[in-house]
Design an enzyme around this catalytic site. Structure first.
Site, PDB file in Angstrom:
ATOM      1  N   CYS A  98       2.529 -25.539  41.618  1.00 39.31           N
ATOM      2  CA  CYS A  98       3.385 -26.692  41.337  1.00 39.31           C
ATOM      3  C   CYS A  98       4.458 -26.302  40.321  1.00 39.31           C
ATOM      4  O   CYS A  98       4.154 -25.719  39.277  1.00 39.31           O
ATOM      5  CB  CYS A  98       2.512 -27.826  40.804  1.00 39.31           C
ATOM      6  SG  CYS A  98       3.414 -29.165  40.021  1.00 39.31           S
ATOM      7  N   GLU A  99       5.700 -26.633  40.620  1.00 34.68           N
ATOM      8  CA  GLU A  99       6.778 -26.265  39.710  1.00 34.68           C
ATOM      9  C   GLU A  99       6.798 -27.122  38.449  1.00 34.68           C
ATOM     10  O   GLU A  99       7.490 -26.793  37.490  1.00 34.68           O
ATOM     11  CB  GLU A  99       8.132 -26.350  40.415  1.00 34.68           C
ATOM     12  CG  GLU A  99       8.581 -27.741  40.789  1.00 34.68           C
ATOM     13  CD  GLU A  99       9.943 -27.743  41.461  1.00 34.68           C
ATOM     14  OE1 GLU A  99      10.663 -28.740  41.314  1.00 34.68           O
ATOM     15  OE2 GLU A  99      10.300 -26.756  42.141  1.00 34.68           O
ATOM     16  N   HIS A 100       6.043 -28.210  38.437  1.00 31.90           N
ATOM     17  CA  HIS A 100       6.034 -29.089  37.267  1.00 31.90           C
ATOM     18  C   HIS A 100       5.010 -28.657  36.214  1.00 31.90           C
ATOM     19  O   HIS A 100       5.261 -28.775  35.018  1.00 31.90           O
ATOM     20  CB  HIS A 100       5.746 -30.534  37.701  1.00 31.90           C
ATOM     21  CG  HIS A 100       6.767 -31.066  38.641  1.00 31.90           C
ATOM     22  ND1 HIS A 100       6.441 -31.858  39.726  1.00 31.90           N
ATOM     23  CD2 HIS A 100       8.118 -30.913  38.691  1.00 31.90           C
ATOM     24  CE1 HIS A 100       7.542 -32.177  40.392  1.00 31.90           C
ATOM     25  NE2 HIS A 100       8.564 -31.615  39.787  1.00 31.90           N
ATOM     26  N   HIS A 101       3.844 -28.168  36.670  1.00 35.71           N
ATOM     27  CA  HIS A 101       2.787 -27.800  35.726  1.00 35.71           C
ATOM     28  C   HIS A 101       2.307 -26.358  35.916  1.00 35.71           C
ATOM     29  O   HIS A 101       1.449 -25.899  35.160  1.00 35.71           O
ATOM     30  CB  HIS A 101       1.592 -28.751  35.868  1.00 35.71           C
ATOM     31  CG  HIS A 101       1.943 -30.182  35.616  1.00 35.71           C
ATOM     32  ND1 HIS A 101       2.195 -31.076  36.640  1.00 35.71           N
ATOM     33  CD2 HIS A 101       2.108 -30.875  34.464  1.00 35.71           C
ATOM     34  CE1 HIS A 101       2.489 -32.253  36.131  1.00 35.71           C
ATOM     35  NE2 HIS A 101       2.445 -32.166  34.820  1.00 35.71           N
ATOM     36  N   GLN A 139       5.507 -29.763  47.287  1.00 38.23           N
ATOM     37  CA  GLN A 139       5.086 -29.715  48.686  1.00 38.23           C
ATOM     38  C   GLN A 139       6.194 -30.201  49.610  1.00 38.23           C
ATOM     39  O   GLN A 139       6.388 -29.680  50.706  1.00 38.23           O
ATOM     40  CB  GLN A 139       3.817 -30.551  48.884  1.00 38.23           C
ATOM     41  CG  GLN A 139       3.248 -30.444  50.301  1.00 38.23           C
ATOM     42  CD  GLN A 139       1.914 -31.136  50.437  1.00 38.23           C
ATOM     43  OE1 GLN A 139       1.125 -31.174  49.493  1.00 38.23           O
ATOM     44  NE2 GLN A 139       1.638 -31.695  51.603  1.00 38.23           N
ATOM     45  N   HIS A 167      -3.532 -30.789  45.230  1.00 41.25           N
ATOM     46  CA  HIS A 167      -2.744 -30.384  44.065  1.00 41.25           C
ATOM     47  C   HIS A 167      -3.631 -30.413  42.824  1.00 41.25           C
ATOM     48  O   HIS A 167      -4.165 -31.464  42.456  1.00 41.25           O
ATOM     49  CB  HIS A 167      -1.562 -31.336  43.881  1.00 41.25           C
ATOM     50  CG  HIS A 167      -0.549 -31.251  44.986  1.00 41.25           C
ATOM     51  ND1 HIS A 167       0.746 -30.846  44.768  1.00 41.25           N
ATOM     52  CD2 HIS A 167      -0.651 -31.507  46.317  1.00 41.25           C
ATOM     53  CE1 HIS A 167       1.408 -30.855  45.912  1.00 41.25           C
ATOM     54  NE2 HIS A 167       0.577 -31.258  46.868  1.00 41.25           N
ATOM     55  N   CYS A 169      -2.726 -30.261  39.888  1.00 42.02           N
ATOM     56  CA  CYS A 169      -2.160 -31.082  38.818  1.00 42.02           C
ATOM     57  C   CYS A 169      -2.697 -32.508  38.880  1.00 42.02           C
ATOM     58  O   CYS A 169      -2.684 -33.231  37.875  1.00 42.02           O
ATOM     59  CB  CYS A 169      -0.630 -31.079  38.872  1.00 42.02           C
ATOM     60  SG  CYS A 169       0.075 -31.645  40.426  1.00 42.02           S
TER      61      CYS A 169
END
Length: 211
Positions: A98-101, A139, A167, A169
């Protein structure tokens, strides 16, 4: 709990230039700092080689930045004996981040296309999925990237992509709901314009999974 998201993206867009990569020493120093931030002692025996191991693991897990999915689809075959119906590659396993976490996304991709005079080796489709998976992702974006690349390069009559993933996250932090999955799908060409083709793709994906 299943979340269903359907995206209808534009085809590939130019990405901004990537910054120069830091040195191995800079990466290891950054990991050393993170270890200190967790509250652990990066100088204890079990963690002494962790910065080097993490740098090596990241090079592998994010190797998709060094690969070109267009090149993977470069060789096609026109001797198909007149075959022009659906080609479906199901249950392609992948792991991404995940690019956020920067925590794992683990799932399966299902990719279908309607040839227009030429086909590509089946392993090439799986490699395209892997290349995009080995990058920081959402995704939704990954679904669009796989479909857009196949459509751009092969120019088939249509492409259908469905991705199912869990995910971490959501499972490991925040709402903490392990076992929940997210479904995304993208259709181009005949799949987008003909609901019957979408239904056929979905049924073929689900048929084997019910056995």
């Amino acid at each position: 709990m299943d979340a269903i998201i359907k995206s209808f993206p534009p085809l590939q867009q130019d990405a901004p230039p990537r910054p120069e990569r830091p040195s191995q020493a800079e990466v290891e120093a950054a990991v050393h700092t993170l270890l200190r931030w967790t509250g652990d002692n990066p100088d204890r025996e079990g963690l002494l080689d962790t910065p080097k191991r993490v740098a090596k693991a990241y090079r592998e897990m994010f190797g998709g930045y060094d690969q070109d999915p267009v090149e993977e689809l470069g060789r096609t075959f026109e001797e198909v004996a007149g075959y022009d119906d659906l080609v479906l590659i199901k249950d392609i396993p992948f792991h991404s981040h995940c690019e956020h976490h920067m925590v794992p996304i683990i799932g399966r991709a299902h990719v279908g296309y309607l040839p227009d005079g030429r086909v590509v080796g089946l392993s090439k489709i799986a490699r395209v999925v892997d290349i995009f998976a080995h990058r920081l992702q959402t995704q939704e974006a990954m679904t669009a990237q796989v479909a857009g690349t196949i459509q751009d390069v092969l120019q088939p009559r249509g492409v259908a992509v469905m991705i199912e993933a869990e995910h971490m996250c959501m499972a490991m932090r925040g709402i903490r709901k392990p076992g929940s999955t997210t479904l995304t799908s993208t259709f181009t060409g005949a799949f987008r314009d003909t609901p019957e083709e979408q239904v056929r793709f979905m049924m073929m994906v689900r048929e084997g999974n019910r056995r």
